[in-house]
Design a protein around this motif. Structure first.
Motif, short mmCIF file in Angstrom:
data_model
loop_
_atom_site.label_atom_id
_atom_site.label_comp_id
_atom_site.label_asym_id
_atom_site.label_seq_id
_atom_site.Cartn_x
_atom_site.Cartn_y
_atom_site.Cartn_z
N ILE A 371 0.81 -1.21 0.00
CA ILE A 371 0.00 0.00 0.00
C ILE A 371 0.85 1.26 0.00
O ILE A 371 0.41 2.33 -0.45
N ILE A 372 2.09 1.20 0.47
CA ILE A 372 2.96 2.38 0.50
C ILE A 372 3.22 2.86 -0.92
O ILE A 372 3.09 4.07 -1.22
N ASN A 373 3.57 1.96 -1.81
CA ASN A 373 3.83 2.34 -3.20
C ASN A 373 2.55 2.65 -3.95
O ASN A 373 2.48 3.62 -4.72
N ASP A 374 1.51 1.84 -3.76
CA ASP A 374 0.29 1.97 -4.56
C ASP A 374 -0.49 3.23 -4.23
O ASP A 374 -0.96 3.93 -5.14
N LEU A 375 -0.64 3.56 -2.95
CA LEU A 375 -1.50 4.67 -2.56
C LEU A 375 -0.73 5.95 -2.25
O LEU A 375 -1.12 7.03 -2.69
N PHE A 376 0.35 5.81 -1.50
CA PHE A 376 1.06 7.02 -1.04
C PHE A 376 2.09 7.52 -2.04
O PHE A 376 2.45 8.70 -2.01
N LEU A 377 2.58 6.65 -2.90
CA LEU A 377 3.60 7.06 -3.88
C LEU A 377 3.10 6.89 -5.31
O LEU A 377 3.89 6.78 -6.25
N PHE A 378 1.76 6.83 -5.48
CA PHE A 378 1.12 6.85 -6.79
C PHE A 378 1.60 5.73 -7.71
O PHE A 378 1.83 5.93 -8.91
N GLY A 379 1.76 4.53 -7.12
CA GLY A 379 2.10 3.37 -7.93
C GLY A 379 3.56 3.25 -8.30
O GLY A 379 3.90 2.41 -9.14
N ALA A 380 4.42 4.04 -7.69
CA ALA A 380 5.85 3.94 -7.99
C ALA A 380 6.40 2.59 -7.53
O ALA A 380 5.97 2.05 -6.52
N HIS A 381 7.37 2.10 -8.29
CA HIS A 381 7.98 0.81 -7.95
C HIS A 381 9.27 1.07 -7.17
O HIS A 381 10.36 1.22 -7.76
N ILE A 382 9.15 1.12 -5.87
CA ILE A 382 10.30 1.36 -4.99
C ILE A 382 10.55 0.08 -4.20
O ILE A 382 9.67 -0.40 -3.48
N ASN A 383 11.74 -0.45 -4.34
CA ASN A 383 12.09 -1.72 -3.71
C ASN A 383 12.51 -1.47 -2.26
O ASN A 383 13.71 -1.48 -1.92
N TRP A 384 11.53 -1.28 -1.40
CA TRP A 384 11.82 -0.96 -0.01
C TRP A 384 12.56 -2.09 0.70
O TRP A 384 13.42 -1.83 1.55
N LEU A 385 12.23 -3.31 0.40
CA LEU A 385 12.79 -4.44 1.11
C LEU A 385 13.99 -5.07 0.41
O LEU A 385 14.57 -6.04 0.92
N GLY A 386 14.38 -4.52 -0.74
CA GLY A 386 15.52 -5.06 -1.48
C GLY A 386 16.75 -4.18 -1.44
O GLY A 386 17.87 -4.65 -1.61
N ASP A 387 16.53 -2.88 -1.21
CA ASP A 387 17.65 -1.95 -1.14
C ASP A 387 18.08 -1.77 0.32
O ASP A 387 17.24 -1.51 1.19
N PRO A 388 19.37 -1.89 0.64
CA PRO A 388 19.79 -1.82 2.04
C PRO A 388 19.40 -0.53 2.74
O PRO A 388 18.89 -0.56 3.87
N TRP A 389 19.60 0.61 2.11
CA TRP A 389 19.31 1.88 2.78
C TRP A 389 17.82 2.12 2.92
O TRP A 389 17.36 2.65 3.94
#
Length: 539
Positions: A371-389
């Protein structure tokens, strides 16, 4: 001086005194009987524990248990040392759950206890011989029955001349006098043993596993082999291709002639450097601590893990304290309408289980359907759990979300206890809000909250639940030993090194890392508490 006998009136007056004296002792009360029953339970438990320690030849545990039982009896059956009657339970629990655990962890830290080095040398030899077992080529197939004596399982076999032999894992085969054979040729009745019906052997899966693992020695010499069964109705003699020589402290592979000699580090090693997979645990001194700091791959990874641990703890505590204090100041203002309802809403995360919140946020931060990417970031594909930082930022956000309500409650109570006349005097003297906050409010708040901040730092420093549940310490660090990840903190790194989650385990190294982490937290806490004394001047 008169020598007349006491008058009747005097005797009458003294009679009640003798009667009351007779009624003074009425036997033990209910309190004593309850204490006697509790002490009987304590002594019974202590005796059973002492017997178990004696059988296991654990002399340290035996000595401590006997000493504790004696001390408890002296304290609670004696009429002195009244304060000790109240202090002793707490001291015993402190000894068991704190001192003993820390001491045992320190003991393991100086050993090689882990995968391949679990038991004693005797157990390692037995395991090695079992792993090298092969069926003897000329071994006949014996009709076999599974027998039981109490909780002990055994095999009864019928030899070619009609003799019945019976034994168990701890008792080699011996002649069973008076045994009878059944119609199938297997032993049907064995004196002293109960023959388990064939139907039970075929239907009980737990029993089948125990039977498959059972080995009954042929004789007292382990090199003579043992009887095993695959189907529970017939057995054969299995002999290990490995031979143990106790005098030479070596195991010889009879098929290749390779000799594996026992070493000081608890392994059987051949001249070419190959080693048997089974070993035993021994004292290795400071080897585990040296490994933590000298092994280049491990030391480098643990260095980054340590830096991240401090960053995670400091940011989690600092941000949650700042947010909680800010909200407390806002909703402590009487001009805010509906403060009670809003306060109740803000403390809801505090009532939410930490592991459940971490699991929910794990799904919310998912790059594909979160839901973070779909609703709050307008569907952006951000790899929150794959990027270390990004994963580090996300796990800090989760921990702050869980912990800020605590500081909201603490700071609200602290603000309401501040002296109003001091703030009013500062306002009259012309101090603005920032000056009043910096010079009066914050120092007075820190007087009561600084110890809690130190405790919260220690909790965040060892916050295994959020780290493990949110992303299991991932993403993995390329080339890191023990599958350590970018969001692993020291406590989760200890968990990975211990191998509890699977894979090879190194409890000795994990214990050494635990001791180091304990010392670090202890030093930081001691220095922090020392610094908080300076805040007392504001009181």
């Amino acid at each position: 001086m008169s020598t007349e006998a006491p008058t009747e009136t005097a005797q009458t007056e003294r009679a009640p005194l003798r009667e009351s004296h007779a009624k003074r002792w009425r036997g033990p009360g209910w309190g004593f009987m309850i204490k006697l029953a509790l002490m009987a339970l304590v002594n019974a438990f202590g005796i059973l524990t002492a017997i178990s320690a004696w059988r296991a030849e654990s002399w340290v545990v035996l000595s401590v248990v006997v000493l504790l039982v004696v001390v408890v009896d002296i304290v609670y059956f004696g009429k002195r040392a009244l304060p000790m009657k109240y202090l002793l339970p707490g001291l015993i629990f402190l000894l068991i759950f704190q001192v003993f655990i820390f001491g045992y962890t320190a003991y393991i830290a100086f050993t090689n206890y882990g995968t391949g080095h679990i038991g004693s040398q005797e157990q390692a030899v037995e395991a090695a011989l079992i792993q090298g077992e092969r069926r003897v080529d000329d071994s006949p197939t014996y009709p076999l029955s599974v027998v039981q004596r109490g909780d002990e399982l055994g095999f009864a076999i019928a030899t070619d001349d009609g003799e019945v032999l019976v034994g168990s894992a701890i008792e080699p085969l011996s002649e069973a006098s008076g045994a009878d054979l059944s119609s199938t040729g297997a032993p049907g009745e064995v004196p002293g043993w109960t023959v388990i019906p064939r139907a039970t052997v075929l239907t009980d899966s737990v029993l089948q596993a125990q039977i498959n693992d059972l080995r009954v020695p042929v004789s007292d010499d382990a090199n003579d082999g043992s009887v095993r069964t695959r189907d529970g109705s017939s057995g054969a003699i299995y002999e290990s291709t490995l031979v143990w020589d106790a005098d030479a402290q070596a195991i010889t592979d009879t098929t290749s002639g390779t000799v594996y000699a026992a070493t000081d580090d608890g392994s059987f090693v051949a001249e070419d450097g190959t080693a048997l997979p089974t070993g035993w645990y021994v004292n290795v001194g400071f080897a585990n601590f040296l490994t933590l700091f000298t092994d280049s791959a491990l030391a480098g990874t643990l260095g980054s893990v340590t830096i991240w641990t401090f960053a995670f703890a400091i940011l989690s505590v600092g941000l949650s304290f700042a947010i909680g204090l800010g909200l407390a100041m806002v909703y402590n203002d009487p001009r805010v309408k509906g403060r009670r309802i809003l306060r109740a809403l803000f403390i809801l995360p505090y009532a939410f289980p930490a592991f459940m919140a971490a699991l929910l946020f794990r799904g919310m931060f998912n790059a594909e359907f979160g839901i973070i990417n779909d609703l709050f970031l307008f569907g952006a594909h951000i790899n929150w759990l794959g990027d270390p930082w990004l994963t580090r930022a996300a796990v800090i956000f989760v921990n702050v979300w869980l912990s800020y309500p605590y500081w909201f409650l603490v700071c609200t109570g602290a603000l309401q206890s501040l002296p109003g006349d001091t703030l009013e005097a500062a306002e009259i003297d012309g101090a603005n809000r920032w000056q009043r906050f910096r010079s009066i409010v914050l120092p007075l708040l820190l007087v009561s909250t600084a110890p809690l901040l130190i405790a919260s730092f220690a909790v965040a420093f060892n916050n295994f639940t959020v780290i493990y549940t949110f992303n299991n310490g991932g993403p993995a660090i390329p080339g890191a030993p023990y599958a350590l990840g970018s969001t692993d903190i020291l406590v989760s790194a200890i968990y990975d090194v211990s191998g509890v989650s699977g894979g090879a385990s190194d409890y000795g190294l994990a214990s050494a890392l635990s001791i180091v982490a304990f010392i670090v937290v202890g030093i930081i806490s001691a220095l922090s508490f020392r610094q908080t004394r300076k805040l007392e001047e504001y009181q």
